[in-house]
Design a protein around this motif. Structure first.
Motif, short mmCIF file in Angstrom:
data_model
loop_
_atom_site.label_atom_id
_atom_site.label_comp_id
_atom_site.label_asym_id
_atom_site.label_seq_id
_atom_site.Cartn_x
_atom_site.Cartn_y
_atom_site.Cartn_z
N TYR A 24 -64.04 0.19 16.89
CA TYR A 24 -64.32 1.11 15.62
C TYR A 24 -64.59 0.07 14.49
CZ TYR A 24 -62.67 4.50 18.75
OH TYR A 24 -62.57 5.46 20.02
N GLY A 25 -65.01 -1.10 14.53
CA GLY A 25 -65.28 -1.82 13.24
C GLY A 25 -64.39 -2.91 12.98
N ALA A 26 -63.18 -2.61 13.26
CA ALA A 26 -61.91 -3.56 13.04
C ALA A 26 -61.84 -4.09 11.65
CB ALA A 26 -62.03 -4.71 14.03
N GLY A 27 -62.00 -2.97 10.80
CA GLY A 27 -62.03 -3.71 9.29
C GLY A 27 -63.19 -3.93 8.77
N GLN A 28 -64.29 -4.00 9.43
CA GLN A 28 -65.57 -4.51 8.98
C GLN A 28 -65.98 -3.68 7.58
OE1 GLN A 28 -67.58 -7.50 10.28
NE2 GLN A 28 -68.21 -7.19 7.99
N ASP A 29 -66.06 -2.42 7.70
CA ASP A 29 -66.31 -1.62 6.69
C ASP A 29 -65.40 -1.86 5.44
OD1 ASP A 29 -64.30 -0.22 7.67
OD2 ASP A 29 -64.93 1.80 7.80
N VAL A 30 -64.29 -1.87 5.55
CA VAL A 30 -63.42 -2.13 4.38
C VAL A 30 -63.59 -3.48 3.76
CG1 VAL A 30 -60.91 -2.38 3.83
CG2 VAL A 30 -61.52 -0.60 5.14
N PHE A 31 -63.85 -4.49 4.51
CA PHE A 31 -64.06 -5.74 4.01
C PHE A 31 -65.45 -5.75 3.44
CE2 PHE A 31 -65.80 -10.13 4.57
CZ PHE A 31 -64.65 -10.96 4.06
N ASP A 32 -66.32 -5.14 4.03
CA ASP A 32 -67.83 -5.23 3.33
C ASP A 32 -67.82 -4.48 1.94
OD1 ASP A 32 -68.91 -6.35 5.49
OD2 ASP A 32 -69.72 -4.43 6.20
N ALA A 33 -66.77 -3.49 1.71
CA ALA A 33 -66.74 -2.92 0.69
C ALA A 33 -66.31 -3.63 -0.43
CB ALA A 33 -65.85 -1.69 0.66
N LEU A 34 -65.07 -4.55 0.04
CA LEU A 34 -64.52 -5.33 -0.91
C LEU A 34 -65.49 -6.38 -1.35
CD1 LEU A 34 -60.97 -5.58 0.31
CD2 LEU A 34 -61.71 -4.26 -1.51
N VAL A 35 -66.30 -7.09 -0.44
CA VAL A 35 -67.18 -7.93 -0.85
C VAL A 35 -68.12 -7.38 -1.68
CG1 VAL A 35 -69.08 -9.39 0.23
CG2 VAL A 35 -66.79 -9.27 1.36
N ARG A 36 -68.82 -6.24 -1.68
CA ARG A 36 -69.64 -5.50 -2.66
C ARG A 36 -69.16 -5.73 -3.78
NH1 ARG A 36 -70.53 -1.93 1.59
NH2 ARG A 36 -69.45 -0.33 0.85
N LYS A 37 -67.65 -5.34 -3.95
CA LYS A 37 -67.07 -5.28 -5.23
C LYS A 37 -66.84 -6.72 -5.89
CE LYS A 37 -62.80 -3.73 -7.64
NZ LYS A 37 -61.60 -2.95 -7.46
N VAL A 38 -66.53 -7.95 -5.00
CA VAL A 38 -66.47 -9.31 -5.55
C VAL A 38 -68.16 -9.42 -5.96
CG1 VAL A 38 -66.60 -11.45 -4.63
CG2 VAL A 38 -64.64 -9.91 -4.21
N ASP A 39 -69.11 -9.16 -5.32
CA ASP A 39 -70.40 -9.51 -5.60
C ASP A 39 -71.03 -8.85 -6.87
OD1 ASP A 39 -70.88 -10.65 -3.43
OD2 ASP A 39 -71.89 -9.30 -2.29
N ARG A 40 -70.38 -7.77 -7.39
CA ARG A 40 -70.60 -7.33 -8.93
C ARG A 40 -69.73 -8.11 -9.92
NH1 ARG A 40 -70.13 -2.37 -5.76
NH2 ARG A 40 -67.85 -2.01 -6.20
N ILE A 41 -68.66 -8.88 -9.41
CA ILE A 41 -67.77 -9.67 -10.34
C ILE A 41 -68.58 -11.01 -10.47
CG2 ILE A 41 -65.49 -10.60 -11.07
CD1 ILE A 41 -64.43 -8.17 -9.35
N ASP A 42 -68.80 -11.55 -9.51
CA ASP A 42 -69.19 -13.03 -9.51
C ASP A 42 -69.77 -13.11 -7.90
OD1 ASP A 42 -69.88 -15.66 -9.41
OD2 ASP A 42 -67.72 -16.46 -9.67
N ALA A 43 -71.11 -13.40 -7.58
CA ALA A 43 -71.56 -14.06 -6.30
C ALA A 43 -71.99 -15.38 -6.09
CB ALA A 43 -72.74 -12.97 -6.12
N GLY A 44 -71.19 -16.08 -6.89
CA GLY A 44 -71.30 -17.52 -6.89
C GLY A 44 -70.65 -18.26 -5.55
N TYR A 45 -69.86 -17.42 -5.03
CA TYR A 45 -69.04 -18.12 -3.59
C TYR A 45 -70.34 -18.11 -2.75
CZ TYR A 45 -69.94 -13.26 -1.57
OH TYR A 45 -70.24 -12.18 -1.06
N LYS A 46 -71.44 -17.67 -2.74
CA LYS A 46 -72.47 -17.58 -1.82
C LYS A 46 -73.38 -18.99 -1.78
CE LYS A 46 -73.54 -12.72 -1.75
NZ LYS A 46 -74.32 -11.74 -1.97
N HIS A 47 -72.99 -19.95 -2.68
CA HIS A 47 -73.62 -20.90 -2.84
C HIS A 47 -72.96 -22.22 -2.51
CE1 HIS A 47 -76.68 -18.64 -4.72
NE2 HIS A 47 -75.75 -18.27 -5.59
#
Length: 260
Positions: A237-260
């Motif tokens: 049932y996803g094992a928290g993937q949907d929740v984690f993805d939602a929080l990462v989208r929130k992080v991305d709106r703040i600062d996506a610099g972690y991707k580099h």
């Protein structure tokens, strides 16, 4: 900040599966920062690199010691072996006290792909209480018979503690380190996060409830049913993937610099 400047240099070529693991783990550090789950430069989240990257070797990613979680990026994560030795030539050190516990779980539990450890106020408070987590709220009920306890043995720098820790944990993925803090492990990073978030939330509510007086217990049969019905931990049932993805989208709106 001299080392941080080096992060701006061109990234070396690496296996795409390693880069994917780095981006996901760096995102998780930023999620922890957003949630206030940081302890200055301390505590750790680690992942075991897949066979496609490591071959027959055991390799892991860990945060560079000395950086705040808000400074962790995919590139500055440090690749280490099971003894905590740096494998990628990183200019950053690794905290040996931090990896001792993680290494024990990664080595001793076959499915421990990801290990997380926190010192949140609520988590440490419950870890210090004589009764530990009580069966009194919606979140603790979901963890019925899912929690392991390990007695405090001091700062975790002694490898001989590892086998005792693994024995006490067994197959339980939510762990209370008595007098110390909270820990979780998962077959995936999102699963480990789902366990840790639920455990920490249960602790927060317990601390608030007990401050008001005696708590109303959840009946054993109801708690057992809640634990069976808690599908967010199940990989089917996803094992928290949907929740984690939602929080990462929130992080991305703040600062996506972690991707580099």
């Amino acid at each position: 900040m001299e080392i941080l400047e080096r992060d701006k240099e061109a990234a070396p070529a690496m296996h795409p599966d390693e880069w994917q693991a780095r981006v996901q783990l760096a995102a998780c550090y930023r999620v922890f920062d957003m949630l206030g789950w940081t302890e200055l430069i301390y505590n750790h989240i680690t992942v075991r690199l897949p066979e496609s990257v490591a071959g027959g070797a055991k390799q892991f990613l860990i945060n560079p010691f000395g950086l705040h979680y808000s400074e962790v990026t995919a590139r500055n994560l440090v690749k280490i072996d099971a003894q905590g030795r740096i494998l990628d030539g990183s200019a950053y050190p690794v905290n040996p006290a931090g990896f001792t516990v993680h290494a024990a779980l990664h080595e001793g539990i076959a499915d421990a792909h990801c290990v997380m450890h926190t010192h949140t106020t609520a988590g440490v408070a419950v870890a210090c209480s004589e009764g530990g987590l009580q069966q009194t709220n919606f979140y603790s009920a979901q963890l019925h018979e899912r929690i392991a306890y390990h007695d405090f043995e001091g700062i975790t720098i002694h490898a001989e503690e590892g086998p005792r820790l693994v024995e006490h944990i067994g197959d339980r993925q939510a762990v209370i380190l008595r007098n110390h803090g909270l820990l979780s492990w998962g077959k995936t990073l999102p699963q480990a996060f789902a366990y840790l978030w639920t455990l920490n939330r249960a602790c927060e509510i317990q601390v608030a409830t007990f401050a008001m007086g005696p708590a109303r217990a959840v009946p054993e049969a109801i708690a057992a049913r809640c634990s069976r019905d808690a599908l967010q931990f199940d990989v089917r049932y996803g094992a928290g993937q949907d929740v984690f993805d939602a929080l990462v989208r929130k992080v991305d709106r703040i600062d996506a610099g972690y991707k580099h």
